[in-house]
Design a protein around this motif. Structure first.
Motif, mmCIF file in Angstrom:
data_model
loop_
_atom_site.group_PDB
_atom_site.id
_atom_site.type_symbol
_atom_site.label_atom_id
_atom_site.label_comp_id
_atom_site.label_asym_id
_atom_site.label_seq_id
_atom_site.Cartn_x
_atom_site.Cartn_y
_atom_site.Cartn_z
ATOM 1 N N ALA A 13 2.913 3.405 -37.701
ATOM 2 C CA ALA A 13 4.271 4.156 -37.496
ATOM 3 C C ALA A 13 4.279 5.087 -36.350
ATOM 4 O O ALA A 13 5.279 5.568 -35.767
ATOM 5 C CB ALA A 13 4.719 4.611 -38.712
ATOM 6 N N ILE A 14 3.067 5.698 -36.148
ATOM 7 C CA ILE A 14 2.932 7.123 -35.301
ATOM 8 C C ILE A 14 2.853 6.456 -34.055
ATOM 9 O O ILE A 14 3.502 7.147 -32.914
ATOM 10 C CB ILE A 14 1.554 7.497 -35.757
ATOM 11 C CG1 ILE A 14 1.614 8.502 -36.731
ATOM 12 C CG2 ILE A 14 1.031 8.490 -34.455
ATOM 13 C CD1 ILE A 14 0.222 9.022 -37.515
ATOM 14 N N GLY A 15 2.421 5.189 -33.826
ATOM 15 C CA GLY A 15 2.310 4.705 -32.416
ATOM 16 C C GLY A 15 3.708 4.084 -31.845
ATOM 17 O O GLY A 15 3.734 3.816 -30.759
ATOM 18 N N LEU A 16 4.525 3.707 -32.915
ATOM 19 C CA LEU A 16 5.608 3.147 -32.353
ATOM 20 C C LEU A 16 6.769 4.323 -32.213
ATOM 21 O O LEU A 16 6.870 5.326 -33.036
ATOM 22 C CB LEU A 16 6.267 2.008 -33.373
ATOM 23 C CG LEU A 16 5.707 0.893 -33.676
ATOM 24 C CD1 LEU A 16 5.842 0.058 -34.668
ATOM 25 C CD2 LEU A 16 5.396 0.126 -32.183
ATOM 26 N N GLY A 17 7.814 3.812 -31.129
ATOM 27 C CA GLY A 17 8.797 4.831 -31.020
ATOM 28 C C GLY A 17 9.391 4.463 -29.299
ATOM 29 O O GLY A 17 9.407 3.572 -28.744
ATOM 30 N N THR A 19 8.080 5.820 -26.885
ATOM 31 C CA THR A 19 6.859 5.624 -26.196
ATOM 32 C C THR A 19 5.919 4.676 -27.244
ATOM 33 O O THR A 19 5.645 5.269 -28.175
ATOM 34 C CB THR A 19 6.178 6.935 -25.715
ATOM 35 O OG1 THR A 19 7.092 7.553 -24.937
ATOM 36 C CG2 THR A 19 5.060 6.578 -25.023
ATOM 37 N N VAL A 20 5.809 3.400 -26.812
ATOM 38 C CA VAL A 20 4.984 2.791 -27.645
ATOM 39 C C VAL A 20 3.285 2.791 -27.389
ATOM 40 O O VAL A 20 3.217 2.768 -26.276
ATOM 41 C CB VAL A 20 5.395 1.217 -27.639
ATOM 42 C CG1 VAL A 20 4.329 0.415 -28.454
ATOM 43 C CG2 VAL A 20 6.600 0.936 -27.946
ATOM 44 N N VAL A 21 2.699 3.091 -28.221
ATOM 45 C CA VAL A 21 1.449 3.454 -28.194
ATOM 46 C C VAL A 21 0.449 2.492 -28.894
ATOM 47 O O VAL A 21 0.851 2.380 -30.270
ATOM 48 C CB VAL A 21 0.653 4.677 -28.511
ATOM 49 C CG1 VAL A 21 -0.834 4.885 -28.214
ATOM 50 C CG2 VAL A 21 1.737 5.843 -27.660
ATOM 51 N N PRO A 22 -0.340 1.515 -28.573
ATOM 52 C CA PRO A 22 -1.228 0.697 -29.193
ATOM 53 C C PRO A 22 -1.949 1.362 -30.522
ATOM 54 O O PRO A 22 -2.356 2.375 -30.135
ATOM 55 C CB PRO A 22 -2.127 0.083 -28.164
ATOM 56 C CG PRO A 22 -1.549 0.150 -26.892
ATOM 57 C CD PRO A 22 -0.510 1.460 -27.131
ATOM 58 N N PRO A 23 -2.152 0.447 -31.560
ATOM 59 C CA PRO A 23 -2.706 1.384 -32.619
ATOM 60 C C PRO A 23 -4.122 1.518 -32.506
ATOM 61 O O PRO A 23 -4.509 2.908 -32.967
ATOM 62 C CB PRO A 23 -2.817 -0.213 -33.761
ATOM 63 C CG PRO A 23 -1.612 -0.824 -33.302
ATOM 64 C CD PRO A 23 -1.461 -0.759 -31.970
ATOM 65 N N GLU A 24 -4.946 0.968 -31.588
ATOM 66 C CA GLU A 24 -6.454 1.468 -31.413
ATOM 67 C C GLU A 24 -6.236 2.686 -30.644
ATOM 68 O O GLU A 24 -6.961 3.610 -30.895
ATOM 69 C CB GLU A 24 -7.033 0.263 -30.444
ATOM 70 C CG GLU A 24 -6.589 -0.180 -29.309
ATOM 71 C CD GLU A 24 -5.561 -1.274 -29.408
ATOM 72 O OE1 GLU A 24 -5.158 -1.893 -28.180
ATOM 73 O OE2 GLU A 24 -4.979 -1.517 -30.470
ATOM 74 N N GLU A 25 -5.180 2.833 -29.494
ATOM 75 C CA GLU A 25 -5.081 4.082 -28.786
ATOM 76 C C GLU A 25 -4.678 5.254 -29.688
ATOM 77 O O GLU A 25 -4.957 6.242 -29.772
ATOM 78 C CB GLU A 25 -3.920 3.908 -27.772
ATOM 79 C CG GLU A 25 -4.592 3.082 -26.675
ATOM 80 C CD GLU A 25 -5.787 3.792 -25.879
ATOM 81 O OE1 GLU A 25 -5.695 4.798 -25.562
ATOM 82 O OE2 GLU A 25 -6.857 2.760 -25.954
ATOM 83 N N THR A 26 -3.880 4.890 -30.874
ATOM 84 C CA THR A 26 -3.147 5.785 -31.785
ATOM 85 C C THR A 26 -4.273 6.344 -32.473
ATOM 86 O O THR A 26 -4.364 7.566 -32.758
ATOM 87 C CB THR A 26 -1.966 5.331 -32.580
ATOM 88 O OG1 THR A 26 -0.990 4.754 -31.672
ATOM 89 C CG2 THR A 26 -1.459 6.251 -33.424
ATOM 90 N N SER A 45 0.503 14.294 -22.041
ATOM 91 C CA SER A 45 1.880 14.018 -22.701
ATOM 92 C C SER A 45 1.837 13.108 -23.742
ATOM 93 O O SER A 45 2.487 13.288 -24.882
ATOM 94 C CB SER A 45 2.794 13.608 -21.645
ATOM 95 O OG SER A 45 2.451 12.417 -21.074
ATOM 96 N N THR A 46 1.383 11.810 -23.691
ATOM 97 C CA THR A 46 1.137 10.905 -24.825
ATOM 98 C C THR A 46 0.380 11.491 -26.136
ATOM 99 O O THR A 46 0.817 11.460 -27.437
ATOM 100 C CB THR A 46 0.393 9.875 -24.439
ATOM 101 O OG1 THR A 46 1.080 9.089 -23.242
ATOM 102 C CG2 THR A 46 0.583 8.577 -25.536
ATOM 103 N N TYR A 47 -0.618 12.358 -25.904
ATOM 104 C CA TYR A 47 -1.395 12.720 -27.111
ATOM 105 C C TYR A 47 -0.297 13.884 -27.693
ATOM 106 O O TYR A 47 -0.365 13.916 -29.057
ATOM 107 C CB TYR A 47 -2.424 13.494 -26.429
ATOM 108 C CG TYR A 47 -3.272 14.412 -27.475
ATOM 109 C CD1 TYR A 47 -4.098 13.830 -28.380
ATOM 110 C CD2 TYR A 47 -2.818 15.666 -27.514
ATOM 111 C CE1 TYR A 47 -4.745 14.386 -29.509
ATOM 112 C CE2 TYR A 47 -3.679 16.707 -28.476
ATOM 113 C CZ TYR A 47 -4.583 15.882 -29.342
ATOM 114 O OH TYR A 47 -5.260 16.729 -30.178
ATOM 115 N N GLN A 48 0.393 14.721 -26.865
ATOM 116 C CA GLN A 48 1.424 15.555 -27.738
ATOM 117 C C GLN A 48 2.300 14.848 -28.384
ATOM 118 O O GLN A 48 2.762 15.484 -29.653
ATOM 119 C CB GLN A 48 1.965 16.440 -26.638
ATOM 120 C CG GLN A 48 0.920 17.432 -25.862
ATOM 121 C CD GLN A 48 0.488 18.465 -26.853
ATOM 122 O OE1 GLN A 48 1.231 18.886 -27.754
ATOM 123 N NE2 GLN A 48 -0.976 18.943 -26.545
#
Length: 334
Positions: A13-17, A19-26, A45-48
């Motif tokens: 859920a944190i990775g989806l939105g 801006t989609v971030v893969p689970p491993e990156e999340t 920016s993605t980290y924030q």
């Protein structure tokens, strides 16, 4: 199993939105935030987005879902009513009135972004005191009196809120209040998590400690008295606890229905009616459900956000109807 499902759900859920971030990156960003690891300048920016915006929102959704489910279990035993949920005592409606008054009048402006939440919490406590004062008779609290008083005061609070909104001069404030009363985690931040987390965890722990008393209360006052349990004393203490936890959750998320009503029934169908088992499973089930419901609310019609109460109702109503039509299922067991 539910704990593992919750952990995976939170990361996904944190990775989806938007801006989609893969689970491993999340997971890598989360570990960097927790361990003090370094993030490249091109990832800042993605980290924030992951750490400052989505993580507190998802964690708050999990906490509120867990709290609503645990309080729903307690209230259904407290008033011996399978249709009871955390808002049957009028606490939610009282919180809504408090939020409306602060939003429309501009009161508590010194508290800044916490003004509406503070007003909602004050309204929840005021509603709890009114319910207790109106339903108690010579120190005794009848389950039927609690339900009837709560329903009556909830309708009264809703009428008062409608009048205030109708005469509100600011249309934007009215829209904000209407959205808030249907629930959502759009205003989630790290500052709200410590208080909500502490209250939900401690409240659930206290309820778990009183699981045996809840078992007895669900059987009726006469049975409770014959087994050495003072039903009125336990009902008063549980009412205070339920009101406090509900008030804190409503203050940060608004009024979210059906979670505290449906989740206890679903869990009882799996683990039985013993409250020690139900209180061990229901918070995890509620947390998982709320995380995914919040994800749907913020991604289904993006960039707009659907009120969370609409999502939980769309899921909760058909589920509850199916439960009611199952002849093999009776409140409290199979």
């Amino acid at each position: 199993m539910l704990a593992a499902v919750l952990a995976v759900s939170v990361v996904v859920a944190i990775g989806l939105g938007a801006t989609v971030v893969p689970p491993e990156e999340t997971a890598r960003y989360l570990w960097a935030a927790l361990s003090g690891g370094r993030i490249g300048a091109d990832e800042a920016s993605t980290y924030q987005i992951i750490w400052q915006i989505r993580t507190p929102r998802v964690l708050l959704a999990a906490l509120v879902g867990a709290g609503l489910s645990a309080i729903g279990v307690a209230i259904q035993a407290l008033v011996r009513n399978p249709l009871a949920d955390p808002f049957v005592l009028g606490v939610s409606s009282g919180a809504s009135v408090g939020a409306v008054v602060v939003t429309v009048t501009g009161g508590l402006a010194a508290l800044g972004v916490y003004a509406v939440s503070t007003g909602a919490f004050a309204g929840a406590l005021a509603a709890s005191l009114l319910v207790y004062a109106a339903s108690s008779s010579r120190g005794a609290l009848s389950p039927l009196r609690l339900v009837l008083t709560g329903v009556a005061l909830a309708l009264g609070f809703q009428a008062l809120m409608s009048v205030i909104i109708y005469f509100a001069p600011d249309g934007e404030a009215t829209s904000t209040v209407l959205y808030w009363t249907m629930g959502g985690f759009g205003a989630a931040n790290w500052g709200a998590l410590p208080l909500v987390g502490s209250v939900v965890v401690l409240g659930t722990a206290v309820l778990y400690r009183h699981a045996r008393a809840l078992d007895v209360l669900a059987l009726g006052d006469e049975t409770a008295a014959s087994l050495g349990i003072d039903p009125d004393r336990h009902r008063r203490s549980l009412l205070v606890l339920v009101s406090l936890v509900t008030g804190v959750m409503v203050a940060v998320s608004g009024a979210i229905g059906f979670v505290g009503l449906v989740m206890p029934h679903l869990v009882r169908m799996v683990v039985g009616a013993v409250h020690a088992r139900v209180l061990a499973v229901a918070p995890l089930a509620g947390a998982v459900f709320m995380v995914w419901a919040d994800l749907v609310s913020r991604t289904l019609v993006a960039p707009r956000e659907m009120p969370l109460g609409a999502i939980t109702a769309l899921v909760g109503v058909p589920v509850f109807i199916v439960l009611m039509r199952r002849r093999a299922y009776i409140f409290g067991g199979r």
